[in-house]
Design a protein around this motif. Structure first.
Motif, PDB file in Angstrom:
ATOM      1  N   MET A 138       6.633   1.034   4.916  1.00  0.00           N
ATOM      2  CA  MET A 138       7.240   1.858   3.790  1.00  0.00           C
ATOM      3  C   MET A 138       8.155   1.345   3.282  1.00  0.00           C
ATOM      4  O   MET A 138       8.801   1.330   2.183  1.00  0.00           O
ATOM      5  N   THR A 143       7.306  -1.537   0.991  1.00  0.00           N
ATOM      6  CA  THR A 143       6.486  -0.859  -0.151  1.00  0.00           C
ATOM      7  C   THR A 143       7.355  -0.244  -1.171  1.00  0.00           C
ATOM      8  O   THR A 143       6.974  -0.378  -2.188  1.00  0.00           O
ATOM      9  N   ALA A 144       8.587   0.505  -0.712  1.00  0.00           N
ATOM     10  CA  ALA A 144       9.467   0.914  -1.738  1.00  0.00           C
ATOM     11  C   ALA A 144       9.934  -0.137  -2.578  1.00  0.00           C
ATOM     12  O   ALA A 144       9.930   0.116  -3.966  1.00  0.00           O
ATOM     13  N   GLY A 175       6.780  -1.517  -4.722  1.00  0.00           N
ATOM     14  CA  GLY A 175       6.467  -0.418  -5.760  1.00  0.00           C
ATOM     15  C   GLY A 175       7.570  -0.299  -7.067  1.00  0.00           C
ATOM     16  O   GLY A 175       7.121  -0.205  -8.064  1.00  0.00           O
ATOM     17  N   THR A 231       1.277   5.967   7.919  1.00  0.00           N
ATOM     18  CA  THR A 231       2.144   5.110   7.212  1.00  0.00           C
ATOM     19  C   THR A 231       1.401   4.371   5.747  1.00  0.00           C
ATOM     20  O   THR A 231       1.982   4.162   4.993  1.00  0.00           O
ATOM     21  N   LEU A 259       1.519   6.956   3.052  1.00  0.00           N
ATOM     22  CA  LEU A 259       2.824   7.027   2.484  1.00  0.00           C
ATOM     23  C   LEU A 259       2.995   5.666   1.468  1.00  0.00           C
ATOM     24  O   LEU A 259       3.968   5.912   0.702  1.00  0.00           O
ATOM     25  N   ALA A 260       2.509   4.660   2.099  1.00  0.00           N
ATOM     26  CA  ALA A 260       2.847   3.257   1.553  1.00  0.00           C
ATOM     27  C   ALA A 260       2.227   3.240   0.137  1.00  0.00           C
ATOM     28  O   ALA A 260       2.615   2.954  -0.621  1.00  0.00           O
ATOM     29  N   LEU A 262       3.681   6.249  -2.255  1.00  0.00           N
ATOM     30  CA  LEU A 262       5.295   6.085  -2.872  1.00  0.00           C
ATOM     31  C   LEU A 262       5.175   5.352  -4.391  1.00  0.00           C
ATOM     32  O   LEU A 262       5.574   5.831  -5.368  1.00  0.00           O
ATOM     33  N   PRO A 263       4.494   4.007  -4.213  1.00  0.00           N
ATOM     34  CA  PRO A 263       4.180   3.441  -5.711  1.00  0.00           C
ATOM     35  C   PRO A 263       3.484   4.478  -6.607  1.00  0.00           C
ATOM     36  O   PRO A 263       4.059   4.563  -7.710  1.00  0.00           O
ATOM     37  N   LEU A 264       2.530   5.192  -6.109  1.00  0.00           N
ATOM     38  CA  LEU A 264       1.834   6.100  -6.922  1.00  0.00           C
ATOM     39  C   LEU A 264       2.725   7.121  -7.504  1.00  0.00           C
ATOM     40  O   LEU A 264       2.868   7.643  -8.897  1.00  0.00           O
ATOM     41  N   LEU A 305       5.881   6.862  -8.105  1.00  0.00           N
ATOM     42  CA  LEU A 305       6.839   6.269  -8.747  1.00  0.00           C
ATOM     43  C   LEU A 305       6.203   5.922 -10.170  1.00  0.00           C
ATOM     44  O   LEU A 305       6.933   5.682 -11.103  1.00  0.00           O
TER      45      LEU A 305
END
Lengths: 350, 125
Positions: free
Chosen positions: A32, A35-36, A39, B76, B79-80, B83-85, B87
């Protein structure tokens, strides 16, 4: 009533060692974490109207990135073989492969260092990149000012000139202008003062050149147009209705700087401290995302190296107690490799 | 070379290693071949996913682990991806404000930038 045969111990939870479970949970958070960044990078890149991709702008070297990918793949292979050897109690073989992994990790960081140096040498750093022609012109003026101020501060530190407000660059410049014809301060020897006199002439000439550029940047007029306050007002007064003075351009600033760099007295100083103006549209956001992703990845590589060093410190005393440690370090290392597998195409190829 | 894993399964790690090297070479080849940008993007990310799968399944032994891997990795993963979705709508709101010089005088600045860029890279003005 008693049980004659021993009942198998009741085992609850996941059938893996606690340390391995902990490592997988940690890797879950790490997924995560990266990925932050990834992203955010995708969103920023797609949300920007432009993005620097040319080598002259980014100094991204696909070859070095590819070599680093290969280095990490080899190191991942070595770790998995080392873990295998640990499980087979072949500790000497495990140590050998862990050594190779550690060396490859150093190699990876060395190559990354070469890449970082390329960016630092060209000032491709977050917040330092001019993105438009006018910002590039202003940066030349700012860097020249920094150079002049650092040169002038030497005179005050050495006691050649004395002034209570060293930031007042105009007054300090006037004092330095007087040095060649002035009297020697008591703190200096004759020889030292002679050197300061020569240097003062050069530094004052450098100051005048910066002041000339600075005035043009502030007035936003061409270097061919007068910019000193009195002459500027005079020239403006002669303009016809609706006529505007020509603006300062990147081309003439480049020529101005190139001429300064040719100067036999201060040319070397200017070359060392002032970058050639090179605007890179969206360069700062590129540099921010590049350094945050590769920087955090490099920190993870260093942590992995520490994990391997702790095993290798055992030397020939390495035994089966370290098997779980090597397996967990290996999982961590493969994750570091995984992150790079995505960073390489996103930063180097796309 | 063939290696025997302690838990009984059999993996030829060297084959996986060569597959990963081949995939890396493929990524670089896609860059050299200079397809259109979206095509390159899809191809290299597909290769990256294939490499990631190889590493996770064989080097990280997920192929041979029990079902706990799904329990542990599903949250995970969700969530991973989430998160991009989450954003993603921000793509519409540019990083720079509309008054930033990059956007405010975009056409003029871009024209000058490109002119210099061509001059520096030795192309025809």
């Amino acid at each position: 009533m008693s049980h004659s045969a021993k009942a198998p111990a009741l085992r609850m939870g996941i059938p893996i060692p606690n340390s391995k479970l902990g490592m997988w949970l940690f890797l879950g958070t790490e997924i995560m974490f990266f990925t932050a960044f990834i992203g955010s990078y995708i969103v920023l890149r797609l949300g920007s109207r432009g993005w620097p991709t040319d080598y002259n702008d980014t100094h991204i070297n696909v070859f070095l990135g590819g070599v680093n990918t290969f280095v990490l793949i080899v190191s991942s292979y070595c770790v998995v073989v080392a873990h295998e050897a640990m499980a087979l109690k072949n500790f000497a073989r495990a140590r050998s492969f862990l050594w190779v992994t550690l060396i490859l990790a150093f190699l990876f960081l060395g190559i990354k260092g070469v890449e970082y140096k390329g960016k630092i040498d060209h000032d491709i750093l977050p917040g330092r990149i001019p993105e438009t022609a006018s910002q590039a012109v202003k940066k030349v003026s700012t860097q020249l000012e920094e150079l002049v101020r650092s040169r002038f501060s030497r005179y005050i530190a050495a006691g050649v000139v004395s002034f209570k407000q060293p930031d007042d660059i105009l007054t300090v410049a006037n004092l330095i202008r007087e040095v060649p014809s002035g009297t020697k301060p008591g703190v200096l020897t004759n020889e030292e003062f002679e050197q300061w006199r020569v240097s003062a002439t050069t530094d004052y000439a450098l100051f005048l050149k910066w002041q000339d550029l600075h005035e043009h940047v502030v007035a936003k007029v061409s270097l061919k147009y007068p910019a000193a306050p009195a002459q500027y007002l005079d020239a403006r007064g002669q303009l016809k209705a609706g006529e505007k003075p020509p603006e300062i351009t990147l081309d003439e600033t480049k020529a101005f700087l190139a001429e300064m760099k040719q100067n036999p007295d201060y040319g070397a100083l200017v070359s060392a401290h002032v970058f050639d103006p090179h605007p890179i549209v969206y360069g700062n956001i590129f540099a921010s995302t590049y350094f945050i992703m590769t920087g955090f990845h490099a920190i993870h590589v260093i942590v992995g190296m520490i994990l391997f060093i702790m095993v290798l410190k055992q030397g020939s005393a390495l035994n089966e107690k370290w098997t779980d440690w090597v397996e967990n370090s290996g999982l961590y290392w493969h994750f570091v490799d995984l992150v790079w597998i995505f960073l390489f195409p996103m930063l180097y190829i796309i | 070379m063939s290696d025997e894993h302690h838990s009984g399964h059999h993996v030829n790690y060297l084959t996986i290693f060569f597959v990963l090297c081949g995939c890396t070479a493929l990524s670089v080849a896609f860059d050299v071949l200079q397809f259109s940008k979206p095509v390159t993007m899809v191809l290299v990310l597909a290769v990256a996913c294939a490499k990631a799968l190889c590493v996770m399944m064989y080097f990280m032994h997920l192929k041979f682990e029990g079902n706990w891997k799904f329990v542990l990795l599903a949250p995970t993963t969700i969530l991973a991806i989430g998160l991009p979705l989450a954003l993603f709508p921000d793509v519409g709101s540019s990083y720079y404000t509309s008054t930033a010089p990059q956007t405010g005088v975009w056409s003029e600045e871009i024209a000058e930038y490109e002119r210099h860029h061509k001059a520096e890279t030795g192309e025809q003005k």
